[in-house]
Design a protein around this motif. Sequence first.
Motif, PDB file in Angstrom:
ATOM      1  N   GLU A  36       0.827  -1.207   0.000  1.00 26.80           N
ATOM      2  CA  GLU A  36       0.000   0.000   0.000  1.00 26.80           C
ATOM      3  C   GLU A  36       0.861   1.256   0.000  1.00 26.80           C
ATOM      4  OE1 GLU A  36      -2.730  -0.159   3.259  1.00 26.80           O
ATOM      5  OE2 GLU A  36      -3.810  -1.874   2.441  1.00 26.80           O
ATOM      6  N   LEU A  37       1.933   1.252   0.778  1.00 24.91           N
ATOM      7  CA  LEU A  37       2.845   2.399   0.817  1.00 24.91           C
ATOM      8  C   LEU A  37       3.501   2.602  -0.543  1.00 24.91           C
ATOM      9  CD1 LEU A  37       4.434   4.629   2.273  1.00 24.91           C
ATOM     10  CD2 LEU A  37       6.074   2.866   2.948  1.00 24.91           C
ATOM     11  N   ALA A  38       3.981   1.526  -1.150  1.00 23.56           N
ATOM     12  CA  ALA A  38       4.633   1.629  -2.453  1.00 23.56           C
ATOM     13  C   ALA A  38       3.655   2.114  -3.516  1.00 23.56           C
ATOM     14  CB  ALA A  38       5.224   0.279  -2.837  1.00 23.56           C
ATOM     15  N   ASP A  39       2.431   1.615  -3.485  1.00 22.37           N
ATOM     16  CA  ASP A  39       1.423   2.067  -4.455  1.00 22.37           C
ATOM     17  C   ASP A  39       1.113   3.557  -4.278  1.00 22.37           C
ATOM     18  OD1 ASP A  39       1.320  -0.498  -5.465  1.00 22.37           O
ATOM     19  OD2 ASP A  39      -0.528  -1.031  -4.390  1.00 22.37           O
ATOM     20  N   ALA A  40       1.007   3.992  -3.025  1.00 26.62           N
ATOM     21  CA  ALA A  40       0.720   5.401  -2.761  1.00 26.62           C
ATOM     22  C   ALA A  40       1.885   6.288  -3.212  1.00 26.62           C
ATOM     23  CB  ALA A  40       0.440   5.619  -1.271  1.00 26.62           C
ATOM     24  N   LEU A  41       3.111   5.838  -2.977  1.00 22.71           N
ATOM     25  CA  LEU A  41       4.274   6.606  -3.438  1.00 22.71           C
ATOM     26  C   LEU A  41       4.297   6.687  -4.954  1.00 22.71           C
ATOM     27  CD1 LEU A  41       7.119   5.387  -1.061  1.00 22.71           C
ATOM     28  CD2 LEU A  41       6.228   7.697  -1.258  1.00 22.71           C
ATOM     29  N   GLY A  42       3.985   5.589  -5.618  1.00 30.27           N
ATOM     30  CA  GLY A  42       3.954   5.587  -7.076  1.00 30.27           C
ATOM     31  C   GLY A  42       2.899   6.529  -7.621  1.00 30.27           C
ATOM     32  N   LYS A  43       1.724   6.518  -7.016  1.00 30.26           N
ATOM     33  CA  LYS A  43       0.645   7.409  -7.453  1.00 30.26           C
ATOM     34  C   LYS A  43       1.038   8.869  -7.227  1.00 30.26           C
ATOM     35  CE  LYS A  43      -4.226   8.388  -6.764  1.00 30.26           C
ATOM     36  NZ  LYS A  43      -5.423   8.120  -5.982  1.00 30.26           N
ATOM     37  N   HIS A  44       1.628   9.141  -6.066  1.00 29.46           N
ATOM     38  CA  HIS A  44       2.064  10.504  -5.771  1.00 29.46           C
ATOM     39  C   HIS A  44       3.126  10.959  -6.770  1.00 29.46           C
ATOM     40  CE1 HIS A  44       3.411  14.032  -3.583  1.00 29.46           C
ATOM     41  NE2 HIS A  44       4.637  13.558  -3.654  1.00 29.46           N
ATOM     42  N   ALA A  45       4.077  10.092  -7.063  1.00 25.22           N
ATOM     43  CA  ALA A  45       5.143  10.460  -7.994  1.00 25.22           C
ATOM     44  C   ALA A  45       4.585  10.719  -9.388  1.00 25.22           C
ATOM     45  CB  ALA A  45       6.196   9.357  -8.043  1.00 25.22           C
ATOM     46  N   TYR A  67      11.210  11.505 -10.192  1.00 24.27           N
ATOM     47  CA  TYR A  67      10.280  10.381 -10.315  1.00 24.27           C
ATOM     48  C   TYR A  67      11.016   9.060 -10.105  1.00 24.27           C
ATOM     49  CZ  TYR A  67       7.002   7.077 -12.356  1.00 24.27           C
ATOM     50  OH  TYR A  67       6.173   6.009 -12.553  1.00 24.27           O
ATOM     51  N   GLY A  68      12.197   8.930 -10.709  1.00 23.53           N
ATOM     52  CA  GLY A  68      12.989   7.714 -10.545  1.00 23.53           C
ATOM     53  C   GLY A  68      13.390   7.487  -9.092  1.00 23.53           C
ATOM     54  N   ALA A  69      13.747   8.557  -8.399  1.00 30.37           N
ATOM     55  CA  ALA A  69      14.146   8.427  -6.992  1.00 30.37           C
ATOM     56  C   ALA A  69      12.966   7.972  -6.134  1.00 30.37           C
ATOM     57  CB  ALA A  69      14.692   9.761  -6.481  1.00 30.37           C
ATOM     58  N   VAL A  70      11.792   8.534  -6.378  1.00 27.61           N
ATOM     59  CA  VAL A  70      10.614   8.137  -5.603  1.00 27.61           C
ATOM     60  C   VAL A  70      10.243   6.685  -5.901  1.00 27.61           C
ATOM     61  CG1 VAL A  70       8.142   8.567  -5.238  1.00 27.61           C
ATOM     62  CG2 VAL A  70       9.721  10.477  -5.378  1.00 27.61           C
ATOM     63  N   MET A  71      10.325   6.290  -7.161  1.00 29.42           N
ATOM     64  CA  MET A  71       9.979   4.914  -7.520  1.00 29.42           C
ATOM     65  C   MET A  71      10.991   3.917  -6.939  1.00 29.42           C
ATOM     66  SD  MET A  71       7.114   5.213  -8.770  1.00 29.42           S
ATOM     67  CE  MET A  71       6.843   3.521  -9.210  1.00 29.42           C
ATOM     68  N   ARG A  72      12.266   4.299  -6.884  1.00 24.49           N
ATOM     69  CA  ARG A  72      13.260   3.416  -6.232  1.00 24.49           C
ATOM     70  C   ARG A  72      12.938   3.268  -4.750  1.00 24.49           C
ATOM     71  NH1 ARG A  72      16.527   6.134  -9.763  1.00 24.49           N
ATOM     72  NH2 ARG A  72      17.242   7.624  -8.212  1.00 24.49           N
ATOM     73  N   ALA A  74       9.956   3.543  -3.440  1.00 24.15           N
ATOM     74  CA  ALA A  74       8.744   2.722  -3.365  1.00 24.15           C
ATOM     75  C   ALA A  74       9.083   1.245  -3.519  1.00 24.15           C
ATOM     76  CB  ALA A  74       7.751   3.153  -4.438  1.00 24.15           C
ATOM     77  N   ASN A  75       9.942   0.936  -4.465  1.00 25.70           N
ATOM     78  CA  ASN A  75      10.335  -0.466  -4.664  1.00 25.70           C
ATOM     79  C   ASN A  75      11.121  -0.992  -3.473  1.00 25.70           C
ATOM     80  OD1 ASN A  75       9.067  -0.658  -7.146  1.00 25.70           O
ATOM     81  ND2 ASN A  75      10.885  -0.001  -8.268  1.00 25.70           N
ATOM     82  N   LEU A  76      11.940  -0.145  -2.857  1.00 24.47           N
ATOM     83  CA  LEU A  76      12.682  -0.556  -1.665  1.00 24.47           C
ATOM     84  C   LEU A  76      11.722  -0.823  -0.508  1.00 24.47           C
ATOM     85  CD1 LEU A  76      15.425  -1.050  -0.355  1.00 24.47           C
ATOM     86  CD2 LEU A  76      15.484   1.374   0.226  1.00 24.47           C
ATOM     87  N   ARG A  78       8.633  -1.788  -0.763  1.00 34.35           N
ATOM     88  CA  ARG A  78       7.943  -3.037  -1.086  1.00 34.35           C
ATOM     89  C   ARG A  78       8.854  -4.247  -0.799  1.00 34.35           C
ATOM     90  NH1 ARG A  78       3.632  -3.212  -4.640  1.00 34.35           N
ATOM     91  NH2 ARG A  78       4.262  -1.200  -5.453  1.00 34.35           N
ATOM     92  N   GLU A  79      10.128  -4.119  -1.156  1.00 32.10           N
ATOM     93  CA  GLU A  79      11.086  -5.210  -0.943  1.00 32.10           C
ATOM     94  C   GLU A  79      11.335  -5.468   0.540  1.00 32.10           C
ATOM     95  OE1 GLU A  79      15.836  -5.780  -1.659  1.00 32.10           O
ATOM     96  OE2 GLU A  79      14.691  -4.783  -3.230  1.00 32.10           O
ATOM     97  N   ILE A  80      11.493  -4.403   1.315  1.00 33.56           N
ATOM     98  CA  ILE A  80      11.731  -4.556   2.751  1.00 33.56           C
ATOM     99  C   ILE A  80      10.510  -5.176   3.431  1.00 33.56           C
ATOM    100  CG2 ILE A  80      11.995  -3.269   4.908  1.00 33.56           C
ATOM    101  CD1 ILE A  80      13.879  -1.397   3.383  1.00 33.56           C
ATOM    102  N   ALA A  81       9.316  -4.744   3.032  1.00 36.03           N
ATOM    103  CA  ALA A  81       8.100  -5.275   3.644  1.00 36.03           C
ATOM    104  C   ALA A  81       7.907  -6.749   3.317  1.00 36.03           C
ATOM    105  CB  ALA A  81       6.889  -4.480   3.181  1.00 36.03           C
ATOM    106  N   ALA A  82       8.342  -7.172   2.144  1.00 35.66           N
ATOM    107  CA  ALA A  82       8.166  -8.564   1.738  1.00 35.66           C
ATOM    108  C   ALA A  82       9.275  -9.463   2.278  1.00 35.66           C
ATOM    109  CB  ALA A  82       8.134  -8.670   0.220  1.00 35.66           C
ATOM    110  N   SER A  83      10.342  -8.869   2.786  1.00 36.46           N
ATOM    111  CA  SER A  83      11.476  -9.634   3.287  1.00 36.46           C
ATOM    112  C   SER A  83      11.105 -10.377   4.568  1.00 36.46           C
ATOM    113  CB  SER A  83      12.642  -8.694   3.580  1.00 36.46           C
ATOM    114  OG  SER A  83      13.682  -9.395   4.218  1.00 36.46           O
TER     115      SER A  83
END
Length: 99
Positions: A36-45, A67-72, A74-76, A78-83
């Motif tokens: 949810e956090l990653a999706d919200a960051l992506g939408k905001h970016a 935009y690239g920095a925000v998406m990185r 967001a992906n981080l 998502r990765e940390i939450a799934a770890s």
Amino acid sequence: MSAYSRAYQALTSGRALRPEEAAQLLADLRKEHGDELADALGKHATEQYRPKPTDSKADDRRKRRAYGAVMRAANLAREIAASPFRATIPPQSNNRSTS
């Protein structure tokens, strides 16, 4: 069913969860919140850094870089939450003299 709904039902049902059930439920909840956090960051970016017809080339480059920095980030998230392991921040050494 979302992890939040399953956690709510587990807490209100009165049935005790086995440790592995509780651990899996918490992991699912953490992953769901990370997504949810990653999706919200992506939408905001996307909204914040959308190119406009009046932007100069420099503005466009600056927006793409941001935009690239925000998406990185967001992906981080998502990765940390799934770890399966929690991310830890290494201790900071303080080598400054106190005298």
